[in-house]
Design an enzyme around this catalytic site. Structure first.
Site, PDB file in Angstrom:
ATOM      1  CE  LYS A 107       4.568 -16.764  56.058  1.00 24.28           C
ATOM      2  NZ  LYS A 107       3.923 -17.341  57.263  1.00 24.28           N
TER       3      LYS A 107
ATOM      4  CE1 TYR B 270      -5.209 -22.829  23.436  1.00 20.35           C
ATOM      5  CE2 TYR B 270      -4.925 -21.121  25.192  1.00 20.35           C
ATOM      6  CZ  TYR B 270      -4.569 -21.828  24.184  1.00 20.35           C
ATOM      7  OH  TYR B 270      -3.138 -21.852  23.598  1.00 20.35           O
TER       8      TYR B 270
END
Ligand SMILES: *Cc1c(COP(=O)(O)O)cnc(C)c1O
Length: 333
Positions: A33, A243
């Site tokens: 999955k 940043y």
């Protein structure tokens, strides 16, 4: 572009340990999955087929269609089909949905034995079976899922006892060749003498099983991630990187920026809190498409074991792995 390497030897090593427990390859249903836990659906299906795995478990129809030619048996965990299929079995997760399955669909009934997530209640098993018959579905198996097989508590045993009761109810309904399965990776590894029809194995096959309740020492992580350098620069003590200027350079050095960022699956919460397997320090905030390290290499091994990454931000390897975007190139080595 950053790329993922899949180590086939490690994958086969893990499957050896798993089949040692199940005693036969046919009892291993490999859980594929969510892009095979981020490893790449087709890549893992290809390796699994080469190893001799014949069964797969997926989440939905799209995944089942993509891999059905690799396996004899595919179980879909969470989608009601619009058409029946020979190879694909579908999970009944709720008694109220039985009437939505097309006639002739092969189904497996999930029973809630304690987890209280999906599946019919033990008290509903008989009724579910008669509704399945009424709808002319083909009931092939009854299964359950453990909520804490990886922990050393009594819950694992409670669920096994509850599932025994379920088996009794099902057999009393007159089925003779119905299959039963309950084991995920952690549960399978706790067996001394595995006696169920199949185990649904995900994380152990990918080498990242962690559990206090069983021996996990032989498993080897299959996936590693390498990023490519965008640029390098010399920085001086006191300079700030990225940043928000959250990282201050401690001594003059060369730093480089690599093409793996949070949009690719590098959790931003790892900012200023990660060191690569070759001891290269991640510095500053992780950006959308890139991140900076005190490093010079053209290619940088970011991680080779998702468990280590997970530990830094108090999550599980499953989350680190499934966050890796499908567009990242997967290379089998
Ligand atoms: C994901 C899943 C598994 C696999 O669990 P692992 O811990 O990765 O082995 C097994 N069964 C069900 C129903 C699942 O959803």
């Amino acid at each position: 572009m950053a790329y993922i390497t899949l180590n086939k030897n490690n994958f086969f090593n893990n499957l050896d340990i798993i089949t040692n427990k199940t005693k036969t390859k046919d009892k291993v249903a490999l859980v594929l999955k969510d892009n095979a836990y981020g490893h790449g659906l087709i890549e893992v299906a290809t390796m699994a087929k080469e190893y001799g795995i014949t069964k797969a478990v997926v989440r939905c129809q799209v995944e089942a269609d993509a891999i059905k030619d690799f396996f004899d048996y595919v179980l879909v965990l969470a989608e009601i089909p619009s058409l029946k299929s020979d190879k694909i079995r579908y999970t009944v997760n709720d008694i109220k949905t039985i009437k939505e399955f097309p006639r002739g669909t092969k189904v497996e009934l999930k029973v809630d034995t304690l987890m209280h997530r999906n599946g019919v209640d033990i008290s509903e098993v008989e009724e579910a079976i008669s509704l399945i018959k009424e709808q002319r579905l083909i009931l092939e198996a009854v299964f359950t899922h453990h909520r804490s097989a990886d922990e050393l508590t009594s819950e694992y045993f409670t669920q096994n006892e509850n599932f025994k009761e379920v088996k009794k109810i099902v057999l009393e309904c007159g089925f003779t060749n119905i299959k039963f399965h309950s084991a995920n990776s952690a549960s399978l590894m706790r067996y001394d003498n595995f006696d169920e029809d199949m185990a649904r194995v995900g994380i152990a096959a990918y080498g990242c099983l962690q559990s206090e309740a069983c021996d996990v020492s032989g498993f080897k992580a299959v996936l590693s991630l390498t990023a490519i350098k965008n640029s390098s620069r010399e920085v001086k003590k006191g300079d700030r990187v990225g940043y928000g200027a959250t990282y201050e350079i401690k001594e003059d050095c060369t730093i480089s920026n690599y093409d793996f960022g949070y949009a690719d699956g590098f959790f931003r919460s790892l900012s200023n809190n990660y060191v690569t397997p070759h001891h290269k320090e991640l510095i500053g905030k992780i950006s959308m498409d890139n991140s900076s390290f005190i490093a010079k290499e053209d290619e940088l091994l970011i991680f080779s074991d998702a468990r280590v990454v997970a530990q830094n931000i108090q999550t599980i390897s499953y989350e680190i792995l499934t966050a890796l975007k499908p567009y990242i190139k997967r290379v089998i080595k």
